[in-house]
Design a protein around this motif. Structure first.
Motif, mmCIF file in Angstrom:
data_model
loop_
_atom_site.group_PDB
_atom_site.id
_atom_site.type_symbol
_atom_site.label_atom_id
_atom_site.label_comp_id
_atom_site.label_asym_id
_atom_site.label_seq_id
_atom_site.Cartn_x
_atom_site.Cartn_y
_atom_site.Cartn_z
ATOM 1 N N LEU A 163 0.833 -1.201 0.000
ATOM 2 C CA LEU A 163 0.000 0.000 0.000
ATOM 3 C C LEU A 163 0.869 1.251 0.000
ATOM 4 O O LEU A 163 0.646 2.176 -0.780
ATOM 5 C CB LEU A 163 -0.929 -0.007 1.220
ATOM 6 N N VAL A 164 1.874 1.265 0.851
ATOM 7 C CA VAL A 164 2.784 2.405 0.910
ATOM 8 C C VAL A 164 3.512 2.570 -0.425
ATOM 9 O O VAL A 164 3.716 3.686 -0.907
ATOM 10 C CB VAL A 164 3.777 2.248 2.086
ATOM 11 N N GLN A 165 3.875 1.438 -1.048
ATOM 12 C CA GLN A 165 4.547 1.496 -2.348
ATOM 13 C C GLN A 165 3.645 2.135 -3.407
ATOM 14 O O GLN A 165 4.076 3.026 -4.146
ATOM 15 C CB GLN A 165 4.952 0.085 -2.785
ATOM 16 N N VAL A 166 2.393 1.702 -3.481
ATOM 17 C CA VAL A 166 1.451 2.260 -4.462
ATOM 18 C C VAL A 166 1.242 3.746 -4.208
ATOM 19 O O VAL A 166 1.297 4.572 -5.124
ATOM 20 C CB VAL A 166 0.086 1.520 -4.417
ATOM 21 N N VAL A 167 1.013 4.088 -2.948
ATOM 22 C CA VAL A 167 0.767 5.491 -2.610
ATOM 23 C C VAL A 167 2.013 6.331 -2.902
ATOM 24 O O VAL A 167 1.915 7.452 -3.400
ATOM 25 C CB VAL A 167 0.300 5.628 -1.141
ATOM 26 N N GLY A 168 3.194 5.762 -2.648
ATOM 27 C CA GLY A 168 4.439 6.471 -2.959
ATOM 28 C C GLY A 168 4.582 6.770 -4.441
ATOM 29 O O GLY A 168 4.979 7.879 -4.828
ATOM 30 N N VAL A 169 4.233 5.799 -5.277
ATOM 31 C CA VAL A 169 4.275 6.003 -6.734
ATOM 32 C C VAL A 169 3.303 7.107 -7.131
ATOM 33 O O VAL A 169 3.639 8.007 -7.910
ATOM 34 C CB VAL A 169 3.954 4.686 -7.491
ATOM 35 N N LEU A 170 2.103 7.060 -6.580
ATOM 36 C CA LEU A 170 1.101 8.074 -6.902
ATOM 37 C C LEU A 170 1.540 9.458 -6.441
ATOM 38 O O LEU A 170 1.395 10.437 -7.168
ATOM 39 C CB LEU A 170 -0.248 7.701 -6.281
ATOM 40 N N ARG A 171 2.104 9.536 -5.227
ATOM 41 C CA ARG A 171 2.537 10.825 -4.707
ATOM 42 C C ARG A 171 3.688 11.393 -5.544
ATOM 43 O O ARG A 171 3.770 12.597 -5.738
ATOM 44 C CB ARG A 171 2.968 10.696 -3.236
ATOM 45 N N SER A 172 4.568 10.510 -6.059
ATOM 46 C CA SER A 172 5.671 10.993 -6.903
ATOM 47 C C SER A 172 5.139 11.577 -8.214
ATOM 48 O O SER A 172 5.774 12.441 -8.811
ATOM 49 C CB SER A 172 6.678 9.873 -7.173
#
Length: 189
Positions: free
Chosen positions: A74-83
């Protein structure tokens, strides 16, 4: 633009509740996956949703666990989106990274995920150390048993060994046999 994403794990489950909530939240387009576990990261609907969102968009989910079952994913997906400067909104948890409170909550979750990874790593290292202390061998079993290696060393010392035949006998590559012999002879010296 608001891009919605919905997922259910089995074909028997229904997307209706999630789809209604996403439409009620004003999503312009909704992508979904049915019968796909959250443990699987490669999901066609999620892939299309991630390709669709652009800078300034918001990816909306009914619950955060629809994006990923593990906190790390989840953190990985959100990190990609935030980038990509895409915001994330979860309707059930009232999380919206466009707000300071939502961003704080996300960072708190990321810190917890990092803490969890550190604990797992620490426990693994401690378990391996305890097993070694008890005399347990860690890793693959040796390709040549210890007792047989001793007789091969004696044969090599007397010059009566055909490396190719011995390697074939133990079903290992000749380089593997040579490596074992060099290690054993060096250790004895």
């Amino acid at each position: 633009m608001k891009v919605g994403y919905a997922r259910v794990s089995t074909d028997e489950q229904h997307l209706d509740l999630q789809l209604q909530a996403l439409e009620g939240a004003g999503c312009d387009v909704v992508f979904s996956d049915q019968g796909v576990s959250g443990a699987i990261f490669e999901r066609p609907g999620l892939t299309r949703a991630l390709r669709r969102v652009r800078r300034g968009d918001t990816l909306v989910v009914w619950k955060l666990d629809r994006l990923g079952r593990s906190l790390g994913k989840l953190v990985q997906v959100v990190g990609v989106l935030r980038s990509k400067q895409v915001e994330i909104a979860s309707l059930s948890e009232a999380i919206d990274t466009a707000t300071p409170g939502g961003t704080f909550l996300f960072h708190l979750m990321a810190a917890l995920a990092e803490f969890e990874r550190s604990l797992i790593s620490e426990r693994t290292r401690a378990g391996l150390a305890a097993a070694r202390k008890r005399g347990r061998r860690i890793g693959r079993p040796p390709s040549i048993p210890e007792g047989e290696l001793a007789s091969l060393i004696e044969m090599a010392g007397s010059g009566f060994i055909d490396i190719e035949k011995a390697a074939d006998q133990y079903k290992v590559h000749p380089r593997t046999l040579k490596r074992h012999l060099v290690r054993a002879i060096t250790a004895r010296a």
